[in-house]
Design an enzyme around this catalytic site. Structure first.
Site, PDB file in Angstrom:
ATOM      1  N   GLU A  48     254.172  59.163 160.062  1.00 31.03           N
ATOM      2  CA  GLU A  48     252.785  59.371 159.600  1.00 31.03           C
ATOM      3  C   GLU A  48     251.841  58.963 160.735  1.00 31.03           C
ATOM      4  OE1 GLU A  48     251.578  56.147 156.972  1.00 31.03           O
ATOM      5  OE2 GLU A  48     250.105  57.418 155.952  1.00 31.03           O
ATOM      6  N   ASN A 108     244.949  62.877 155.545  1.00 28.77           N
ATOM      7  CA  ASN A 108     246.132  62.299 156.191  1.00 28.77           C
ATOM      8  C   ASN A 108     247.240  63.344 155.996  1.00 28.77           C
ATOM      9  OD1 ASN A 108     248.354  60.789 156.955  1.00 28.77           O
ATOM     10  ND2 ASN A 108     247.696  58.939 155.906  1.00 28.77           N
ATOM     11  N   LYS A 125     248.288  64.099 152.277  1.00 28.67           N
ATOM     12  CA  LYS A 125     248.714  62.940 151.482  1.00 28.67           C
ATOM     13  C   LYS A 125     247.914  62.790 150.194  1.00 28.67           C
ATOM     14  CE  LYS A 125     249.583  57.948 152.230  1.00 28.67           C
ATOM     15  NZ  LYS A 125     249.532  56.901 153.267  1.00 28.67           N
ATOM     16  N   GLU A 144     242.499  53.616 154.044  1.00 33.02           N
ATOM     17  CA  GLU A 144     242.828  55.037 153.839  1.00 33.02           C
ATOM     18  C   GLU A 144     241.891  55.692 152.831  1.00 33.02           C
ATOM     19  OE1 GLU A 144     246.840  56.587 153.895  1.00 33.02           O
ATOM     20  OE2 GLU A 144     247.566  54.540 154.154  1.00 33.02           O
ATOM     21  N   CYS A 170     254.349  58.479 153.377  1.00 29.65           N
ATOM     22  CA  CYS A 170     254.293  57.035 153.159  1.00 29.65           C
ATOM     23  C   CYS A 170     254.200  56.614 151.694  1.00 29.65           C
ATOM     24  CB  CYS A 170     253.160  56.427 153.984  1.00 29.65           C
ATOM     25  SG  CYS A 170     253.393  54.637 154.170  1.00 29.65           S
ATOM     26  N   ASN A 195     253.731  54.302 157.704  1.00 33.00           N
ATOM     27  CA  ASN A 195     253.259  53.099 158.413  1.00 33.00           C
ATOM     28  C   ASN A 195     253.134  52.046 157.328  1.00 33.00           C
ATOM     29  OD1 ASN A 195     251.707  53.679 161.379  1.00 33.00           O
ATOM     30  ND2 ASN A 195     251.906  55.464 160.061  1.00 33.00           N
TER      31      ASN A 195
END
Ligand code: CDV
Length: 315
Positions: A48, A108, A125, A144, A170, A195
């Site tokens: 990611e 993302n 994401k 995020e 993730c 991550n």
């Protein structure tokens, strides 16, 4: 003898420091892509946000984030070489990056690129962890929810020549819904990058649980959906913040067949037999024969359970 062999590689990245350039990162990715191809991989999975340090740990305004950390095109000037090299080597790849769309939206994102260097799939994401407010007392931020919108394209599976491949990113791996939606589309391989900080800024979570839950979710998801899972970490200490390693390839049996040994750049590889997934799909997880969706209604009708509804994010 393997019935449907598929060379599957995961390229774990060690830390990327804030001052590291895109060119430096891409050079590391290229070296691992070459190694994966030399070992017979058809697909190599990168992490990611693989082109920069994990920038959601920093508080900054959105414009600055866009300029420093986002890609306005894929491929772009610095990433084109990844595509050219993949074409020459005849290898596909999964790459996570921060996407800035033409109309200024931020996601993302991960792309799935085939061996002819065509982007055949894109995933944005959906389960964004962290917070959008500044938490000056926290050891680092996890912003995020500030820098990215929730993905707007769902969980898809792409029918490439040799395998049906799904993608997630993730935090998505912790949610069974992620996997089932791809399982119901017949996914044979799910690629994901992550991550994962070893410190939880919201509560004093024992650090060993981060690795335990990471592997637990991969193994359970692989088994319950009869898929191969290829999970790639960005690992090690970035600007004082530690990210777990544990990049892994997991078989549809739920067994880990390859795992990174350290927290640096490292390629892991296996000849995955896609037929193993077929076997589980024909028996214990024959969805068409055994699922009872009439009893699963609540999963789509209800978001949260009782008193936790509307609670602040505490991942
Ligand atoms: N990048 C992530 O999504 N990280 C989350 C952490 C914050 C819990 C993860 O699920 O690994």
């Amino acid at each position: 003898m393997l019935k449907r062999p598929y060379g599957l590689a995961v390229a774990q990245l060690g830390p990327i420091q804030p001052q590291d350039t895109r060119a430096q990162c891409v050079a590391r990715l290229l070296e691992m892509m070459r190694e994966a191809a030399s070992r017979g991989a058809k697909l190599v999975v990168f992490p990611e946000l693989a082109l920069t340090t994990f920038f959601p740990r920093y508080w900054m305004n959105e414009q600055e984030a866009e300029q420093r950390y986002f890609e306005a095109s894929m491929p772009g000037p610095e990433t084109a070489i990844l595509f050219e090299t993949a074409r020459k080597l005849g290898i596909g790849f999964y790459l996570g990056y921060a996407e800035l769309t033409k109309d200024g939206r931020r996601f993302n994102t991960a792309v799935l690129v085939d061996a002819q260097a065509n982007i055949v799939g894109r995933y944005r994401k959906i389960h964004l962890p962290g917070h959008s407010d500044h938490k000056p007392k926290a050891p680092f931020q996890h912003l995020e929810k500030k820098y990215f919108e929730v993905g707007n394209e769902g969980f898809k599976v792409w029918d490439t020549k040799e395998a049906k491949i799904g993608m997630c990113i993730c935090n998505d791996r912790r949610w069974p819904e992620t996997w089932r939606v791809m399982g119901l589309q017949g996914a044979e391989i799910v690629a994901l990058g992550y991550n994962t900080p070893s410190v939880n800024i919201h509560w004093p979570e024992p650090p060993h649980l981060r690795m335990f839950h990471h592997l637990l979710t991969l193994q359970a998801a692989a088994y319950q959906n009869a898929v191969w899972v290829a999970a790639s970490a960005k690992a090690g200490v970035e600007d004082g913040s530690h990210l777990i390693g544990g990049s892994a390839i997991v078989a549809p049996s739920g067994e880990i067949v390859a795992q990174a040994q350290g927290e640096g750049d490292e390629v892991i590889f296996c000849q995955a037999d896609l037929a193993m997934g077929d076997t589980f799909k024909q028996h214990v997880f024959n969805f068409a024969a055994h699922r009872r969706p009439e009893h699963y209604r609540l999963i789509i009708d209800r978001v949260g359970a009782g008193s936790t509804m509307g609670a602040p994010p505490t991942d």
